[in-house]
Design a protein around this motif. Sequence first.
Motif, PDB file in Angstrom:
ATOM      1  N   ASN A  58      47.507  46.015  36.393  1.00 43.21           N
ATOM      2  CA  ASN A  58      48.022  45.231  37.503  1.00 43.21           C
ATOM      3  C   ASN A  58      47.553  45.766  38.848  1.00 43.21           C
ATOM      4  O   ASN A  58      47.257  45.007  39.757  1.00 43.21           O
ATOM      5  N   LYS A  59      47.514  47.078  38.937  1.00 39.06           N
ATOM      6  CA  LYS A  59      47.016  47.699  40.171  1.00 39.06           C
ATOM      7  C   LYS A  59      45.592  47.228  40.430  1.00 39.06           C
ATOM      8  O   LYS A  59      45.221  46.870  41.542  1.00 39.06           O
ATOM      9  N   LYS A  60      44.816  47.206  39.344  1.00 39.51           N
ATOM     10  CA  LYS A  60      43.422  46.783  39.455  1.00 39.51           C
ATOM     11  C   LYS A  60      43.342  45.316  39.849  1.00 39.51           C
ATOM     12  O   LYS A  60      42.550  44.937  40.716  1.00 39.51           O
ATOM     13  N   ASN A  61      44.203  44.473  39.241  1.00 42.80           N
ATOM     14  CA  ASN A  61      44.230  43.049  39.579  1.00 42.80           C
ATOM     15  C   ASN A  61      44.523  42.832  41.058  1.00 42.80           C
ATOM     16  O   ASN A  61      43.848  42.054  41.725  1.00 42.80           O
ATOM     17  N   ILE A  62      45.531  43.546  41.539  1.00 45.19           N
ATOM     18  CA  ILE A  62      45.908  43.378  42.946  1.00 45.19           C
ATOM     19  C   ILE A  62      44.778  43.839  43.855  1.00 45.19           C
ATOM     20  O   ILE A  62      44.408  43.167  44.815  1.00 45.19           O
ATOM     21  N   GLU A  63      44.215  44.993  43.522  1.00 43.54           N
ATOM     22  CA  GLU A  63      43.144  45.525  44.368  1.00 43.54           C
ATOM     23  C   GLU A  63      41.938  44.596  44.381  1.00 43.54           C
ATOM     24  O   GLU A  63      41.310  44.406  45.414  1.00 43.54           O
ATOM     25  N   THR A  64      41.625  44.020  43.238  1.00 40.59           N
ATOM     26  CA  THR A  64      40.488  43.091  43.186  1.00 40.59           C
ATOM     27  C   THR A  64      40.766  41.881  44.060  1.00 40.59           C
ATOM     28  O   THR A  64      39.915  41.437  44.827  1.00 40.59           O
ATOM     29  N   GLN A 124      40.670  42.918  47.678  1.00 37.50           N
ATOM     30  CA  GLN A 124      39.282  43.219  48.076  1.00 37.50           C
ATOM     31  C   GLN A 124      38.498  41.916  48.275  1.00 37.50           C
ATOM     32  O   GLN A 124      37.744  41.780  49.235  1.00 37.50           O
ATOM     33  N   ASN A 125      38.713  40.949  47.362  1.00 37.58           N
ATOM     34  CA  ASN A 125      38.032  39.653  47.493  1.00 37.58           C
ATOM     35  C   ASN A 125      38.417  38.957  48.794  1.00 37.58           C
ATOM     36  O   ASN A 125      37.559  38.408  49.485  1.00 37.58           O
ATOM     37  N   LEU A 126      39.712  39.012  49.093  1.00 41.66           N
ATOM     38  CA  LEU A 126      40.203  38.388  50.326  1.00 41.66           C
ATOM     39  C   LEU A 126      39.536  39.048  51.538  1.00 41.66           C
ATOM     40  O   LEU A 126      39.054  38.374  52.454  1.00 41.66           O
ATOM     41  N   ALA A 127      39.483  40.381  51.509  1.00 40.81           N
ATOM     42  CA  ALA A 127      38.845  41.112  52.613  1.00 40.81           C
ATOM     43  C   ALA A 127      37.381  40.715  52.731  1.00 40.81           C
ATOM     44  O   ALA A 127      36.883  40.454  53.832  1.00 40.81           O
ATOM     45  N   ASP A 128      36.698  40.652  51.591  1.00 43.49           N
ATOM     46  CA  ASP A 128      35.269  40.313  51.610  1.00 43.49           C
ATOM     47  C   ASP A 128      35.040  38.924  52.172  1.00 43.49           C
ATOM     48  O   ASP A 128      34.092  38.692  52.923  1.00 43.49           O
ATOM     49  N   LYS A 129      35.959  37.987  51.821  1.00 44.51           N
ATOM     50  CA  LYS A 129      35.826  36.618  52.325  1.00 44.51           C
ATOM     51  C   LYS A 129      35.977  36.587  53.844  1.00 44.51           C
ATOM     52  O   LYS A 129      35.242  35.895  54.541  1.00 44.51           O
ATOM     53  N   LEU A 130      36.951  37.325  54.319  1.00 46.77           N
ATOM     54  CA  LEU A 130      37.187  37.350  55.770  1.00 46.77           C
ATOM     55  C   LEU A 130      36.004  37.984  56.494  1.00 46.77           C
ATOM     56  O   LEU A 130      35.588  37.531  57.551  1.00 46.77           O
ATOM     57  N   VAL A 146      41.511  50.533  53.852  1.00 50.29           N
ATOM     58  CA  VAL A 146      42.715  49.799  54.242  1.00 50.29           C
ATOM     59  C   VAL A 146      43.716  49.921  53.100  1.00 50.29           C
ATOM     60  O   VAL A 146      43.366  49.736  51.934  1.00 50.29           O
ATOM     61  N   TYR A 147      44.951  50.278  53.440  1.00 54.12           N
ATOM     62  CA  TYR A 147      45.987  50.491  52.421  1.00 54.12           C
ATOM     63  C   TYR A 147      47.104  49.462  52.545  1.00 54.12           C
ATOM     64  O   TYR A 147      47.569  49.179  53.644  1.00 54.12           O
ATOM     65  N   PHE A 148      47.509  48.908  51.425  1.00 56.86           N
ATOM     66  CA  PHE A 148      48.643  47.983  51.385  1.00 56.86           C
ATOM     67  C   PHE A 148      49.712  48.556  50.475  1.00 56.86           C
ATOM     68  O   PHE A 148      49.424  48.977  49.359  1.00 56.86           O
ATOM     69  N   TYR A 149      50.947  48.550  50.946  1.00 56.64           N
ATOM     70  CA  TYR A 149      52.056  49.002  50.106  1.00 56.64           C
ATOM     71  C   TYR A 149      52.664  47.804  49.371  1.00 56.64           C
ATOM     72  O   TYR A 149      52.641  46.683  49.880  1.00 56.64           O
TER      73      TYR A 149
END
Lengths: 148, 284
Positions: B74-80, B83-89, B121-124
Amino acid sequence: MVDLIIFLILLASGYGFGRHAEKKHYRSIIAREKELNLIPAIATKLIPATGQLYDSNLVTGNVVISIDYFKRVIAGLRNLVGGRVSSYETLIDRARREAILRMKQQAKSEGAEMVFNIKLETSSIHKGRRNAVGSVEVLAYGTALIPK
Amino acid sequence: MEYSNPELPEGINTSKEHPLKEFLILTAGVTLIISGLILILVLLSDHFAKYIPFSWEKHISLSFVDEAPKNTTNKKNIETYLQNLADKLVLKQPLPDDMTIKVHYLDQDQVNAFATLGGHVYFYRGLLDKMTSENALAMVMAHEIAHVRYRHPIQSLGRGVIFAVIVSTVSSSVGDTIMQSLFNQAGFLTVLKFNRQMEIASDEYAIQSLYAHYGHLKGADDLFKILQDEHGDNEPYEFLNTHPLTTKRLKYIQTSEEKYRPATNAELTALPDQFKKWLANNQK
């Protein structure tokens, strides 16, 4: 925040007690200096050639005085900008005069007329952390002349 | 020859100045000089921080390690996803060549997100839990990317170092233990925090990113509103501590919304279906 409160309390009490002690000490010094004025303390080595015969005796006076927190802080700030460290000047002045008075007191109790060849030595006996001077010692000594 | 000790006037060997007067003058003077010095050095460091190559920044590693995540998939899913959202932006508002964004997820209750040295960038979890739409999340993401883009982490590191050096120099020459700890506390308050101008600049950048990506700004201020409404009289969430939310800032986002004239058919982009599940499964 706690540190700031402790600091302010120390500063205020240092100022209050320090000022009080200093004023009291000066009053006592001035009074005793008048009283002991009849025994001059002279720095010269030669005794007067009056033909009077004397016994000579070593007399000493010794004092240790500590600074208060307020003086220490002022001196610390002085350290940054330079100039007269007036908070230490009164300290040294008091210690020197007190040491001479104690020496004279000893000379008086031995029935001396004068004290010759007096010398003063000063040392800081407590350097504390990072050489912050805590208290000062002054030793006064000389040769008491006791008439035969 | 007569020997005597005449009575000497007082005040020859000592100063007549009142000690409190001396104390006030010294304190005011020293404070003024130190603040001036810090101000000049901070301005210089802010100016020159931009010229430090980003690749150097990457070598300064500040790692925030998650305490053994319970569910690594799940950690990996969230990070992916993040990360995709960041890359899109980033695609819509490209960063300089050597600058990269790496998003991390921390499985902790804190309601916060932050950008730090080297484009990390870190998200809690606490913050992600509050998200209602992808747009709200993208606003925070774009904001943190803007911090990296504007080199805010290295600037604030520069400030912190300058502060620490001056503070330790001054306090060691004053030489008093309690004063030293006082000085040090004042110094650490400023380390690694972004100031208001930095936040506003990042907001502007984030709004542009959001508009470029979605074509509207709907949902941009959702998170801020939710957090502000929720905290009420309680302690504000960490996110509001590190990203001080003034009404001015919220207003700025709202006026930008009007300025960018939202498309009439503006719709919020939903979070992935499994988003909440990923977060929930990570909690124990």
